[in-house]
Write a protein that holds these residues in place. Structure first.
Motif, short mmCIF file in Angstrom:
data_model
loop_
_atom_site.label_atom_id
_atom_site.label_comp_id
_atom_site.label_asym_id
_atom_site.label_seq_id
_atom_site.Cartn_x
_atom_site.Cartn_y
_atom_site.Cartn_z
N SER A 46 -4.52 17.16 -12.20
CA SER A 46 -4.28 16.01 -10.77
C SER A 46 -4.99 16.35 -9.53
O SER A 46 -4.85 14.89 -8.71
CB SER A 46 -2.22 16.25 -11.09
N ALA A 47 -4.96 17.08 -9.12
CA ALA A 47 -4.91 17.54 -7.77
C ALA A 47 -6.42 17.21 -7.61
O ALA A 47 -7.33 16.39 -6.54
CB ALA A 47 -4.97 18.61 -7.34
N PHE A 51 -13.95 13.78 -15.64
CA PHE A 51 -14.72 13.42 -14.86
C PHE A 51 -13.70 11.20 -15.61
O PHE A 51 -14.30 10.35 -15.36
CB PHE A 51 -15.87 13.13 -16.56
N ASN A 52 -12.87 11.46 -16.31
CA ASN A 52 -11.90 9.92 -16.79
C ASN A 52 -11.55 9.37 -15.43
O ASN A 52 -10.44 8.35 -15.90
CB ASN A 52 -11.66 9.96 -18.09
N LYS A 53 -10.29 10.65 -15.43
CA LYS A 53 -9.15 10.45 -13.91
C LYS A 53 -9.44 10.64 -12.41
O LYS A 53 -10.26 11.74 -12.56
CB LYS A 53 -8.01 11.13 -14.57
N PRO A 54 -9.40 10.00 -11.76
CA PRO A 54 -9.72 10.24 -10.30
C PRO A 54 -8.33 11.27 -9.75
O PRO A 54 -7.05 11.60 -10.58
CB PRO A 54 -9.45 8.89 -9.76
N TRP A 73 -14.88 11.00 -5.37
CA TRP A 73 -14.24 10.76 -7.06
C TRP A 73 -15.27 9.49 -6.92
O TRP A 73 -15.77 9.32 -7.92
CB TRP A 73 -13.27 11.09 -7.15
N LEU A 74 -15.12 8.34 -6.88
CA LEU A 74 -15.38 7.01 -6.65
C LEU A 74 -16.77 6.88 -6.18
O LEU A 74 -17.38 6.03 -7.15
CB LEU A 74 -14.27 6.30 -5.55
#
Length: 162
Positions: A46-47, A51-54, A73-74
């Motif tokens: 979460s922190a 690759f699939n989730k920011p 990340w973006l």
């Protein structure tokens, strides 16, 4: 194969039964270890994102650290959306119904993806009441909500100095 892949869930479902020992203290700690590892893996995912989730903003107080992680990340996984976040959406229709050129469509998709990623990565109660016109506007209003206006920041600094 020199690379080692460490899976935080690898021994989560390992058998933790006792081997005939009557020592209950060791079996209790073994049963809690998979749960603790799962919790640690969830918190780190979460922190930092995957690759699939920011990365996810769980508390307003964590905004400064989260915003840098989210931008990185973006930039790494959705560069067109990052450009939309920085520059705002200016091409074409805001609804996407009358877009014709490939550039307009690509820009519109990047904008919508950026907004979706922001909503995915910020807790519902933090972002739900923000009214926005584009991703850049949403980003700036989220920052104002979490950090405060310039005047509030100055007052906080004065309070800290005292």
């Amino acid at each position: 194969m020199d690379d080692i892949f460490l899976n935080p869930f690898s021994d989560m479902y390992a058998f933790t039964g006792s081997s005939g020992n009557n020592d209950t203290s060791s079996s209790n700690t073994n049963e809690n270890q998979p749960k603790e590892k799962k919790k640690e893996a969830w918190e780190s995912e979460s922190a930092f994102g995957t690759f699939n989730k920011p990365p996810k903003l769980m508390a307003i107080e964590e905004y400064s650290r989260w915003s840098r992680k989210f931008e990185d990340w973006l930039m790494a996984f959705a560069y067109a959306s990052w450009k939309s976040l920085k520059n705002g959406y200016t091409l074409g229709d805001k609804t996407g119904e009358t877009l014709s050129s490939a550039e307009e469509i690509e820009s519109f998709v990047a904008e919508q993806m950026c907004v979706a990623l922001l909503f995915q990565s910020v807790r519902e109660d933090i972002i739900s009441l923000i009214d926005y016109s584009n991703a850049k506007d949403l980003w700036n209003k989220l920052k104002a909500k979490c950090i405060g206006s310039e005047e509030i920041v100055k007052n906080k600094r004065k309070l800290l100095r005292k």
